[in-house]
Design an enzyme around this catalytic site. Sequence first.
Site, PDB file in Angstrom:
ATOM      1  N   LYS A  63       0.845  -1.209   0.000  1.00 42.86           N
ATOM      2  CA  LYS A  63       0.000   0.000   0.000  1.00 42.86           C
ATOM      3  C   LYS A  63       0.879   1.258   0.000  1.00 42.86           C
ATOM      4  CE  LYS A  63      -0.285   0.014   5.019  1.00 42.86           C
ATOM      5  NZ  LYS A  63      -0.910  -0.724   6.124  1.00 42.86           N
ATOM      6  N   ARG A 165     -10.939   0.002  14.377  1.00 40.88           N
ATOM      7  CA  ARG A 165     -10.846   0.595  13.039  1.00 40.88           C
ATOM      8  C   ARG A 165     -11.812  -0.158  12.142  1.00 40.88           C
ATOM      9  NH1 ARG A 165      -4.955   1.333  10.131  1.00 40.88           N
ATOM     10  NH2 ARG A 165      -5.314  -0.817   9.560  1.00 40.88           N
ATOM     11  N   TYR A 303      14.332  29.854   9.810  1.00 34.34           N
ATOM     12  CA  TYR A 303      13.191  30.542  10.415  1.00 34.34           C
ATOM     13  C   TYR A 303      13.175  30.371  11.934  1.00 34.34           C
ATOM     14  CZ  TYR A 303      10.994  30.657   5.770  1.00 34.34           C
ATOM     15  OH  TYR A 303      10.708  30.872   4.459  1.00 34.34           O
ATOM     16  N   MET A 367      10.579  24.601   3.362  1.00 38.66           N
ATOM     17  CA  MET A 367       9.749  23.890   2.383  1.00 38.66           C
ATOM     18  C   MET A 367      10.585  23.053   1.409  1.00 38.66           C
ATOM     19  SD  MET A 367       6.817  25.336  -0.186  1.00 38.66           S
ATOM     20  CE  MET A 367       5.729  25.929   1.089  1.00 38.66           C
TER      21      MET A 367
HETATM   22  C1  PLP Z   1      -0.263  -1.812   6.714  1.00 38.97           C
HETATM   23  C2  PLP Z   1      -0.951  -3.025   7.056  1.00 38.97           C
HETATM   24  C3  PLP Z   1      -0.233  -4.211   7.269  1.00 38.97           C
HETATM   25  C4  PLP Z   1       1.264  -4.266   7.339  1.00 38.97           C
HETATM   26  O1  PLP Z   1       1.695  -3.779   8.596  1.00 38.97           O
HETATM   27  P1  PLP Z   1       3.257  -3.725   8.941  1.00 38.97           P
HETATM   28  O2  PLP Z   1       3.304  -3.227  10.329  1.00 38.97           O
HETATM   29  O3  PLP Z   1       3.847  -2.753   7.967  1.00 38.97           O
HETATM   30  O4  PLP Z   1       3.792  -5.084   8.759  1.00 38.97           O
HETATM   31  C5  PLP Z   1      -0.953  -5.376   7.453  1.00 38.97           C
HETATM   32  N1  PLP Z   1      -2.306  -5.369   7.439  1.00 38.97           N
HETATM   33  C6  PLP Z   1      -3.018  -4.228   7.277  1.00 38.97           C
HETATM   34  C7  PLP Z   1      -4.496  -4.281   7.314  1.00 38.97           C
HETATM   35  C8  PLP Z   1      -2.374  -3.027   7.089  1.00 38.97           C
HETATM   36  O5  PLP Z   1      -3.083  -1.916   6.928  1.00 38.97           O
END
Ligand code: PLP
Length: 452
Positions: A63, A165, A303, A367
């Site tokens: 992802k 979640r 800054y 930036m």
């Molecule tokens: C991101 C994610 C993972 C992987 O988690 P890591 O800590 O990077 O191994 C696994 N399952 C879900 C649902 C995630 O969102």
Amino acid sequence: MTLNALDPWPFSSTLGKANYSAALRRYPGQAIVDLKAMRDNMRHLVDVVGGSKSGTEVMGVVKAGGYGHGLIASALAALAGGATWLGAAQPREALLLRMAGINSSRCHILTWMYNGRYAPLSELIASDIDVSVGSLEGIDDLANAARKIGIPARVHVKVDTGFGRNGFTKDEFQAALDKLVLLAKEGVLDIVGLWSHFSVADAPDVSEFVKVTDDQLERFKQLTARMEKAGIPPRIRHIANTAATLSRPETHFELVRPGIGLYGYEADPSMGTPSQFGLKPAMTLQAQLGTVKDLEAGEGISYGRTYITDQKTSAAIVPLGYADGIHRAASGFDEAGSQHIEKLGGPVRVMTNNGPRLMRASGRVCMDQFIIDLHGDAMKLGVQEGDTVELFGPGRGEEFVEPTADDWAKTAGTISYEIFACLCARIPRLYLHANEILDARDVRKLNIKTIL
Ligand SMILES: *Cc1c(COP(=O)(O)O)cnc(C)c1O
């Protein structure tokens, strides 16, 4: 002579060398991603679950553009290392993987982050992408999409075992089961799996959290039993992220879902270093210095005057800033600065005539740039405009003085994940060892200009 904080990269060909020069002309910072390290990290994770014939398969979680490493490249490296599943939170990324030619004979793909009203559910089903459902609306929307195109949707039922979640809570689960049973009978949904996610598996040293993980696992088992009883037993159960994959064999079931481990990091530095877990960080972030100049003692840098030079010194500009994803929270403060706080800035490996030195972001990250106090005379140190410095890399031991993304995370009050996932697209990603670990057909799936 131009000093380089890193050894020359092992270019695979004259094309690789030309690509590198072109990237340096295009942008003053580059993320070099070692695909061999990623392949080996995945191989290691496959070993951890007992090898490819153990009954536990491994999903490479790619992802967010492969946690900033590049979606397609990360996916291909994961497959080369023995992953048989890929996971992408967003449907668009799952579809991009299929569009790149990673078809269903090679791996399953799971996606989970969508709203049922607008998501391209029919396209996902038609592309042989497994879809998670975690709401009653989601079940209806997916069933409708499957009916419309006349192909059953492959479903993973998400349950909330204590994460707060996505997924059905144990109280909502009965309503979900009622729907799922009917739709499975109708042949609209193929119930593939049951899955959940851990909240604190990365803290095996905190006994209170170990108990939370135990409780989540127990609830997961109870929900599995309820599915079995309802007549839709999940074929594939999965709950383990990297932390649980590495430290909790009893959570492996039929599939594990490591993300951060593929990129070479442990989930939390409190667990240990990547090398203690047999992992190697894949990304190196480097940049070429802008202006290098002398400053008097007592001069404010950047800054807000949070950093005041304590002696006559030289400073150098690192041409990456918060618009590149360098966290402003990694700014450096010194006692003499207006806030009278001492706080280390993000680390940078600089090569000098006296060997490598660790310098730090001094003053506020801007930036497009931040500044490092060289704590000495640039001329004597041999540091000049155009030198390549390293923000983080694989962490080659104390002698090598090489920061990692964990070190940046520490100075920014965050985690390694955010350090690389937030690196903006404008920083070129360049791939090492592509020709070595991928077959020619896969190499062609990468942008040829990104191959070193
Ligand atoms: C991101 C994610 C993972 C992987 O988690 P890591 O800590 O990077 O191994 C696994 N399952 C879900 C649902 C995630 O969102």
